[in-house]
Design a protein around this motif. Structure first.
Motif, PDB file in Angstrom:
ATOM      1  N   UNK A   1       0.879  -1.163   0.221  1.00  0.00           N
ATOM      2  CA  UNK A   1      -0.004   0.153   0.038  1.00  0.00           C
ATOM      3  C   UNK A   1       0.913   1.120   0.044  1.00  0.00           C
ATOM      4  N   UNK A   2       0.327   2.499  -0.665  1.00  0.00           N
ATOM      5  CA  UNK A   2       1.143   3.768  -0.732  1.00  0.00           C
ATOM      6  C   UNK A   2       0.063   4.836  -0.310  1.00  0.00           C
ATOM      7  N   UNK A   3       0.637   5.782   0.151  1.00  0.00           N
ATOM      8  CA  UNK A   3      -0.181   7.100   0.124  1.00  0.00           C
ATOM      9  C   UNK A   3       0.828   8.215   0.024  1.00  0.00           C
ATOM     10  N   UNK A   4       0.143   9.236  -0.970  1.00  0.00           N
ATOM     11  CA  UNK A   4       1.147  10.223  -1.113  1.00  0.00           C
ATOM     12  C   UNK A   4       0.538  11.429  -1.868  1.00  0.00           C
ATOM     13  N   UNK A   5       1.476  12.448  -2.112  1.00  0.00           N
ATOM     14  CA  UNK A   5       0.705  13.490  -2.636  1.00  0.00           C
ATOM     15  C   UNK A   5       1.509  14.154  -4.160  1.00  0.00           C
ATOM     16  N   UNK A   6       0.772  14.412  -5.062  1.00  0.00           N
ATOM     17  CA  UNK A   6       1.378  14.783  -6.312  1.00  0.00           C
ATOM     18  C   UNK A   6       0.815  16.094  -6.685  1.00  0.00           C
ATOM     19  N   UNK A   7       1.666  16.970  -7.284  1.00  0.00           N
ATOM     20  CA  UNK A   7       1.372  18.306  -7.624  1.00  0.00           C
ATOM     21  C   UNK A   7       1.921  18.582  -9.225  1.00  0.00           C
ATOM     22  N   UNK A   8       1.356  19.268  -9.935  1.00  0.00           N
ATOM     23  CA  UNK A   8       1.753  19.557 -11.431  1.00  0.00           C
ATOM     24  C   UNK A   8       1.487  20.879 -11.755  1.00  0.00           C
TER      25      UNK A   8
END
Length: 414
Positions: free
Chosen positions: A368-375
């Protein structure tokens, strides 16, 4: 915007990406350990940098159009390390650099491709004829991704110099891979699909330079060296075929879904070879502002780097610039869950063709993974930064606890 991101500076052109690995290789070649790494690195460098020159000849000889040839449009740099979570064991470090081509719509003319890409496409057609069975459909697009990377694995105790029989063996992998991605949407369907086929070649063992790379980094940050690398897996060629398929709801042809929204991406995967032989089933959920019209974010995989074709970001011509007006900045949270049935893992089972240290592999692994992404846009180039924390269940019987590590991915549109 797609899985990749863009900008200028260190990552502005693909050949610049390989300066850090090249430094490591220069430091180790004098010891006679860098020959295989130099060969793999050279293959990775040749494909993207020679593709344009080779395609110029193809264009003049075969009458190929600009949108029928391979032109690289961006790339991604990934770093994974368990030091982000305060440990230094098991899967302890991974790096990967990728270059991705512009999209090729409709029927693929292999005579318009540079030799390495053409040969791989013909091999995929031979092994999996259905992959291009609907290539007459001009609504479907495809692209090529080239990848170079290194992965390393160590036991828990860095000070022991004797063989550790009840912990993961020392292991390293250096590899190059090339994949074809096909993005499909049928007009009558409310979903779209991404199919990926990749072939990975590499080397396991001392020629992977895992020991030298870890020593270089540990010396630079003042950490203790691991002293048992003399017991690592032996040199062995590595080969893997990867098949991936992802599904999601169709959201149109724009680079983003404007405003606040949520979505989910389902995935299936199969890997065959002496790197890993496994089958996976996964799902990713996303929530945020201006979600990118891609197929999600993920850690480094031992197989396909399934960065999708993204003709929607560019206007109709392959030579047209990025559609700046349509590419709005965005940010989102994401979470993934994956279960995997493993039949072979070189880092656990050891060498396939020679005797080596190994542990008792567990057949089922969950991650499992949790994260944040911005572009967004930087100086007219699309840029994406994704940061995640990955949790993995025990992979072998002798393993005492689950593992966690951090992953950072920076993508760039040239």
């Amino acid at each position: 915007m797609t899985e990749a991101v863009s900008g200028k500076g260190v990552f502005a052109t693909f050949p610049q990406w390989i300066k850090f690995p090249s430094l490591t290789l220069r430091l180790t070649t004098r010891h006679g350990l860098g020959k295989a790494a130099w060969l793999l690195l050279l293959l990775l460098h040749i494909v993207p940098t020679s593709a344009q020159a080779a395609n110029e000849n193809s264009s003049s000889i075969n009458g190929c159009k600009a949108d029928e040839i391979v032109r690289f449009r961006g790339g991604t740099a990934r770093l994974e390390n368990d030091l982000f979570t305060g440990t230094d064991q098991n899967y302890t470090n991974g790096v990967a650099f990728t270059a991705v081509s512009h999209d090729i719509a409709g029927k693929l003319r292999t005579e318009c491709l540079p030799t390495p890409v053409r040969l791989q496409a013909e091999l995929i057609k031979f092994l999996n004829p259905d992959f291009w069975s609907d290539e007459e459909n001009s609504a479907h697009t495809q692209n090529v991704v080239v990848k170079f990377g290194q992965s390393m694995f160590t036991p828990k105790d860095p000070a022991r110099t004797d063989p550790i029989l009840d912990d993961r063996p020392y292991a390293g992998l250096l590899y190059v891979g090339m994949s074809w991605n096909r993005r499909k949407h049928e007009p009558q369907s409310h979903s779209e699909m991404l199919d990926t086929r990749e072939i990975t070649l590499g080397v396991i063992g001392p020629l992977s330079l895992a020991e030298q790379t870890q020593n270089l980094v540990h010396d630079a940050i003042g950490a203790d060296r691991f002293l048992g690398w003399q017991h690592q897996l032996k040199n062995e060629p590595a080969l893997q075929l990867a098949i991936d398929r992802k599904f999601k709801d169709y959201r149109g042809t724009g680079p983003i879904t404007p405003g606040f929204s949520t979505d989910s991406i389902r995935s299936l995967g199969l890997r065959l070879g002496n790197i890993e032989t496994s089958a996976t089933l996964g799902i990713e959920g996303r929530i945020g502002w201006n979600l990118p019209n891609d197929f999600g974010t993920y850690p480094i995989r031992p197989g396909a780097e399934n960065r999708p074709p993204s003709a929607s970001i560019h206007s109709g011509s392959a030579d047209a610039p990025l559609s700046v007006a349509r590419l709005r900045p965005g940010v989102h949270l994401f979470g993934t869950m994956e279960t995997k049935l493993v039949a072979h893992d070189f880092s656990l089972d050891g060498n396939l063709f020679r005797s080596s240290y190994s542990v008792t592999r567990r057949p089922w692994v969950a991650q499992a993974a949790i994260g944040v992404s911005a572009h967004g846009l930087v100086d007219g180039h699309g840029v994406k930064l994704a940061v995640m924390r990955v949790y993995r269940s025990r992979e072998f019987e002798e393993q005492v606890t689950n593992q966690a590590y951090g992953s950072v991915a920076l993508s760039i549109e040239f």
